[in-house]
Design an enzyme around this catalytic site. Sequence first.
Site, short mmCIF file in Angstrom:
data_model
loop_
_atom_site.label_atom_id
_atom_site.label_comp_id
_atom_site.label_asym_id
_atom_site.label_seq_id
_atom_site.Cartn_x
_atom_site.Cartn_y
_atom_site.Cartn_z
N GLU A 145 32.64 37.07 34.99
CA GLU A 145 33.48 38.03 34.25
C GLU A 145 34.70 37.33 33.66
O GLU A 145 35.47 36.70 34.39
CB GLU A 145 33.93 39.15 35.20
CG GLU A 145 34.74 40.22 34.50
CD GLU A 145 35.16 41.36 35.43
OE1 GLU A 145 34.48 41.60 36.45
OE2 GLU A 145 36.18 41.99 35.14
N LYS A 189 37.50 46.83 43.90
CA LYS A 189 36.61 45.97 43.10
C LYS A 189 37.41 44.79 42.55
O LYS A 189 36.96 43.64 42.54
CB LYS A 189 35.98 46.79 41.97
CG LYS A 189 34.91 46.07 41.18
CD LYS A 189 35.42 45.28 40.02
CE LYS A 189 34.28 44.64 39.25
NZ LYS A 189 34.74 43.75 38.19
N ASP A 233 28.11 34.38 51.91
CA ASP A 233 27.32 35.58 51.57
C ASP A 233 28.27 36.69 51.11
O ASP A 233 28.87 37.39 51.92
CB ASP A 233 26.54 36.00 52.83
CG ASP A 233 25.69 37.24 52.63
OD1 ASP A 233 25.90 37.96 51.63
OD2 ASP A 233 24.82 37.50 53.49
N HIS A 290 42.41 41.42 28.81
CA HIS A 290 40.97 41.38 29.07
C HIS A 290 40.21 41.04 27.79
O HIS A 290 39.34 40.17 27.78
CB HIS A 290 40.55 42.74 29.61
CG HIS A 290 39.22 42.70 30.27
ND1 HIS A 290 39.07 42.34 31.59
CD2 HIS A 290 37.99 42.96 29.80
CE1 HIS A 290 37.80 42.38 31.89
NE2 HIS A 290 37.11 42.75 30.82
C1 MEV Z 1 38.00 44.58 36.46
O1 MEV Z 1 37.00 43.67 36.83
C2 MEV Z 1 38.87 44.89 37.67
C3 MEV Z 1 39.97 45.93 37.42
O2 MEV Z 1 39.38 47.13 36.91
C4 MEV Z 1 40.62 46.16 38.75
C5 MEV Z 1 41.62 47.30 38.76
O3 MEV Z 1 41.50 48.24 37.95
O4 MEV Z 1 42.51 47.24 39.62
C6 MEV Z 1 40.93 45.45 36.38
#
Ligand code: MEV
Length: 442
Positions: free
Chosen positions: A88, A284, A300, A397
């Site tokens: 990513e 995430k 893992d 991003h």
């Molecule tokens: C993207 O991979 C992860 C985010 O969505 C985490 C978040 O929103 O805190 C940017």
Amino acid sequence: MGRKRDIIIKGFSKLLKEDKLKLVAEYFENPGEVIELLKSFWHSDESQQKLFDEFSENTITNFIIPYGIAPNVIINGRNYLVPMVIEESSVVAAASAAAKFWSERGGFKSEVVSTKKIGQVHFIWKGATTVLTGLMPALKERLRSDSAHITANMEKRGGGIIDISLVDMTDRIDHYYQLMVSFETRDSMGANFINSVLEEFAQSLKVFLSEQIHLDLESRQCEIIMAILSNFTPECLVRTWVECPLEQLDNVDEKLDGEAFARKFETAVRIAEVDVYRATTHNKGIYNGIDAVAIATGNDFRAIEAAGHAYAASGGQYKSLSHVEISDGMFRFVLEVPLAMGTVGGLTSLHPLAKQSLELLGNPTAPELMMIASAMGLANNFSAVKSLTTKGIQAGHMKMHLFNILNHFKASDAEKNAAVEHFKDQKVSFASVGQYIASLRR
Ligand code: MEV
């Protein structure tokens, strides 16, 4: 024409690699090109390729994922270059930016709280619970002695079985009990060790019960349902944090002073403590950093994530794994996460790049690697929440995603250079990049 998809394939695993490749290629319109493409990802060194092939089954090629480095990661005063394997865009950039930011504010602090792992033998026994409880002291001794041939080496390394207890689960499932076993596995993740011990325990339990001739026939038998480690490792825990006086956050955002930024950041983290939709995305972001280190070091990541999400829900509601404290003029951002990681065994020394990653990190112990991975989790979490509460996530991003979009349009190097210059102060989107490339080509 392409192979018919509704035909069941027999004996695929028995085919030679080349024949598997050919068979798969038949599912495409252009088998020749597909074979060429898949083969182009084979390692040029045959013995290396054989090694990769043997990690898994039915392998026909390798799937490349970028291997990047986050520099300037200071943890407990030690400076690391952290390898991160992730597809990513912007994860490594975000981790690096946070690492640099905190390197100027004392770095990451980290402590391993505990390193215990858990395994269970699940079984059905139809006797009276009190009888089983009474047998436990003798059973425990027996389990330990029967498994001594497996535990001897681990004990030499300072690990082994910590404790064995009986858990009565008969109120949930009729006659259902567990042997709950805790382990110390030192620098190995320990899955194979734990599972071998548990399978030995299952056998011993059966034999031990059959030998209790003073019991009725039914009580001399048990049904082993399964014996397996648990990936829920709440007692294999690391705590990592960053902290600084509020005024050291003054320049994070042009519109907010340090305290206002800290309060907004705190609210964003609080939202992830009360709302499951936000909590999932928040966590995430943490696993963006942790998984990337886990993969780079041959650990893992599925086990690591499963543990983390279970831990995040262990209070009855799924929540953020990180928390903010603001007191006495200080901002403190803390991540507490279970991380069962290894630096010996498994792929750690077999995968040439995992081995290299560990060397780059100074051949850490497993607890040290827990600190490193959690620091990268916190770093990514900090960068994400910082962006979200200031300029938004898409600006950074999409800048990082620019190359993916350019590659989609098959941009040449010259077009890429021009685009990077052009989009320095322009909004990046799929459409805007498409239009820009078209304008260059006109
Ligand atoms: C993207 O991979 C992860 C985010 O969505 C985490 C978040 O929103 O805190 C940017």
